[in-house]
Design an enzyme around this catalytic site. Structure first.
Site, PDB file in Angstrom:
ATOM      1  N   ASP A 106       0.790  -1.239   0.000  1.00 32.12           N
ATOM      2  CA  ASP A 106       0.000   0.000   0.000  1.00 32.12           C
ATOM      3  C   ASP A 106       0.823   1.290   0.000  1.00 32.12           C
ATOM      4  O   ASP A 106       0.231   2.385  -0.035  1.00 32.12           O
ATOM      5  CB  ASP A 106      -0.974  -0.009   1.191  1.00 32.12           C
ATOM      6  CG  ASP A 106      -0.271  -0.131   2.536  1.00 32.12           C
ATOM      7  OD1 ASP A 106      -0.891  -0.652   3.492  1.00 32.12           O
ATOM      8  OD2 ASP A 106       0.903   0.297   2.648  1.00 32.12           O
ATOM      9  N   HIS A 121       6.271  -8.071  -0.779  1.00 31.86           N
ATOM     10  CA  HIS A 121       5.212  -8.531  -1.697  1.00 31.86           C
ATOM     11  C   HIS A 121       4.939  -7.522  -2.814  1.00 31.86           C
ATOM     12  O   HIS A 121       3.851  -7.525  -3.409  1.00 31.86           O
ATOM     13  CB  HIS A 121       3.918  -8.814  -0.917  1.00 31.86           C
ATOM     14  CG  HIS A 121       4.024  -9.991   0.008  1.00 31.86           C
ATOM     15  ND1 HIS A 121       3.226 -10.146   1.114  1.00 31.86           N
ATOM     16  CD2 HIS A 121       4.863 -11.062   0.019  1.00 31.86           C
ATOM     17  CE1 HIS A 121       3.553 -11.264   1.754  1.00 31.86           C
ATOM     18  NE2 HIS A 121       4.542 -11.841   1.102  1.00 31.86           N
ATOM     19  N   CYS A 147       1.931  -3.937 -22.400  1.00 36.35           N
ATOM     20  CA  CYS A 147       3.366  -3.665 -22.231  1.00 36.35           C
ATOM     21  C   CYS A 147       3.893  -2.952 -23.474  1.00 36.35           C
ATOM     22  O   CYS A 147       3.749  -3.470 -24.589  1.00 36.35           O
ATOM     23  CB  CYS A 147       4.134  -4.968 -22.021  1.00 36.35           C
ATOM     24  SG  CYS A 147       5.918  -4.708 -21.983  1.00 36.35           S
TER      25      CYS A 147
HETATM   26  N1  APR Z   1      -2.670  -3.093  14.807  1.00 38.64           N
HETATM   27  C1  APR Z   1      -1.894  -4.213  14.747  1.00 38.64           C
HETATM   28  N2  APR Z   1      -2.326  -5.399  14.245  1.00 38.64           N
HETATM   29  C2  APR Z   1      -3.602  -5.447  13.804  1.00 38.64           C
HETATM   30  C3  APR Z   1      -4.480  -4.323  13.851  1.00 38.64           C
HETATM   31  C4  APR Z   1      -3.957  -3.115  14.378  1.00 38.64           C
HETATM   32  N3  APR Z   1      -4.698  -2.010  14.446  1.00 38.64           N
HETATM   33  N4  APR Z   1      -5.689  -4.703  13.343  1.00 38.64           N
HETATM   34  C5  APR Z   1      -5.566  -6.022  12.999  1.00 38.64           C
HETATM   35  N5  APR Z   1      -4.321  -6.468  13.282  1.00 38.64           N
HETATM   36  C6  APR Z   1      -3.758  -7.805  13.065  1.00 38.64           C
HETATM   37  C7  APR Z   1      -4.766  -8.946  13.033  1.00 38.64           C
HETATM   38  O1  APR Z   1      -5.024  -9.437  14.332  1.00 38.64           O
HETATM   39  C8  APR Z   1      -4.034  -9.985  12.184  1.00 38.64           C
HETATM   40  O2  APR Z   1      -3.261 -10.858  12.992  1.00 38.64           O
HETATM   41  O3  APR Z   1      -3.167  -7.811  11.792  1.00 38.64           O
HETATM   42  C9  APR Z   1      -3.094  -9.154  11.314  1.00 38.64           C
HETATM   43  C10 APR Z   1      -3.442  -9.133   9.831  1.00 38.64           C
HETATM   44  O4  APR Z   1      -3.270 -10.430   9.355  1.00 38.64           O
HETATM   45  P1  APR Z   1      -3.591 -10.785   7.820  1.00 38.64           P
HETATM   46  O5  APR Z   1      -4.893 -10.216   7.451  1.00 38.64           O
HETATM   47  O6  APR Z   1      -3.375 -12.246   7.677  1.00 38.64           O
HETATM   48  O7  APR Z   1      -2.485  -9.969   7.004  1.00 38.64           O
HETATM   49  P2  APR Z   1      -0.934 -10.297   6.771  1.00 38.64           P
HETATM   50  O8  APR Z   1      -0.336 -11.050   7.920  1.00 38.64           O
HETATM   51  O9  APR Z   1      -0.275  -9.062   6.389  1.00 38.64           O
HETATM   52  O10 APR Z   1      -1.034 -11.274   5.497  1.00 38.64           O
HETATM   53  C11 APR Z   1       0.145 -11.698   4.896  1.00 38.64           C
HETATM   54  O11 APR Z   1      -1.046 -12.632   3.043  1.00 38.64           O
HETATM   55  O12 APR Z   1      -2.889 -12.295   1.809  1.00 38.64           O
HETATM   56  C12 APR Z   1      -1.532 -12.271   1.744  1.00 38.64           C
HETATM   57  O13 APR Z   1      -0.055 -11.016   0.411  1.00 38.64           O
HETATM   58  C13 APR Z   1      -1.013 -10.892   1.416  1.00 38.64           C
HETATM   59  O14 APR Z   1       0.771  -9.661   2.475  1.00 38.64           O
HETATM   60  C14 APR Z   1      -0.361 -10.455   2.715  1.00 38.64           C
HETATM   61  C15 APR Z   1       0.008 -11.747   3.388  1.00 38.64           C
END
Ligand code: APR
Length: 243
Positions: A106, A121, A147
């Site tokens: 992002d 990523h 492209c």
């Molecule tokens: N502050 C900190 N952590 C938070 C907050 C917050 N305000 N709100 C939610 N979370 C936590 C959630 O509890 C969860 O454990 O953030 C985590 C988000 O987890 P995911 O949705 O699984 O995201 P992420 O770990 O970044 O996913 C990894 O998976 O889908 C693919 O490529 C995508 O980069 C991504 C990767």
């Protein structure tokens, strides 16, 4: 909200020669960007990842995938970095050496002032040639852009499921995790590898490891510190505690 940062973690950060920070979607949640796996409003609760975030899905329906990423790109363009992003940029200023590895596409860390970001990523504002992988500046058209070099479709510059992590990003991240004295895992469910494996690398090299997440992840027990809170609140408190 009163957030206690453990004295030992502050001491470890003060003594650290090198700190490695891994962030996930949670660090952008307070900016209004949906995470992936949260039950109700996580992106993968609404959409099937394999239908949208794989090369096969793009081959099957490039227009659908392009439009979905255009929607996400617009959403994060409208978002603003939150105090968690700014606190990380501040840690980069006050600590001798910080390596920031983000799973987020992002661009909010850069907009908050972070400098040397490893985009594990990729970045949603960049495009890549689907055939040759060459990087192109993000195209804002609603239709799948072509492209200019080879005429193939351009695709979002993010890493999809089943795809390899860009080599330089992987090498630099593993090196930093294996070298750091303190490893902070912020806002990630620690479910997606190889990113989640960076914590194991840091642990194997005796780094002090801490998790910042309002919901304890499956690995929480193996962390030295699990700070249960929102990163937009905990990280500024951590910066303040470092004085
Ligand atoms: N502050 C900190 N952590 C938070 C907050 C917050 N305000 N709100 C939610 N979370 C936590 C959630 O509890 C969860 O454990 O953030 C985590 C988000 O987890 P995911 O949705 O699984 O995201 P992420 O770990 O970044 O996913 C990894 O998976 O889908 C693919 O490529 C995508 O980069 C991504 C990767």
């Amino acid at each position: 909200m009163n957030i206690d940062i453990p004295e030992q973690l502050i001491a470890a950060l003060r003594d650290a020669r090198h700190v490695c920070i891994l962030t996930g979607a949670g660090v952008s949640a307070e900016s209004g960007v949906p995470t992936f796996r949260e039950a109700q409003d996580g992106l993968w609760a609404k959409y099937r990842a394999e239908d949208l975030a794989t090369p096969e899905a793009f081959l099957a329906d490039p227009a659908l995938i392009w439009r979905w990423y255009r929607w996400r790109r617009d959403m994060v363009s409208d978002a603003e970095p939150n105090p968690g992003h700014y606190a990380i940029a501040r840690l980069e200023e006050i600590l001798p050496r910080v390596t920031l590895v983000t799973q987020n596409v992002d661009d909010l860390h850069r907009r908050a002032g972070s400098k040397d970001i490893i985009e594990f990523h990729g970045n949603i504002f960049e495009d890549r040639c689907f055939a040759e992988g060459t990087l192109h500046v993000g195209d804002d058209s609603l239709d799948v852009p072509i492209c200019p070099d080879c005429g193939a479709n351009l695709r979002p510059g993010v890493v999809w499921f089943g795809e390899a992590i860009p080599e330089e990003a992987l090498t630099r991240s593993c090196k930093a995790a294996a070298d750091c004295d303190v490893f902070l895992s912020v806002g990630t469910s620690s479910l997606v590898y190889p990113a989640a494996g960076l914590t194991d690398l840091a642990r194997e090299n005796d780094a002090v490891i801490a998790e910042i997440n309002p919901n304890a992840t499956a690995h929480a027990a193996s962390f030295d510190f699990a700070l249960a809170g929102n990163s937009g609140e905990v990280l500024p408190e951590l910066v303040k505690s470092l004085g």
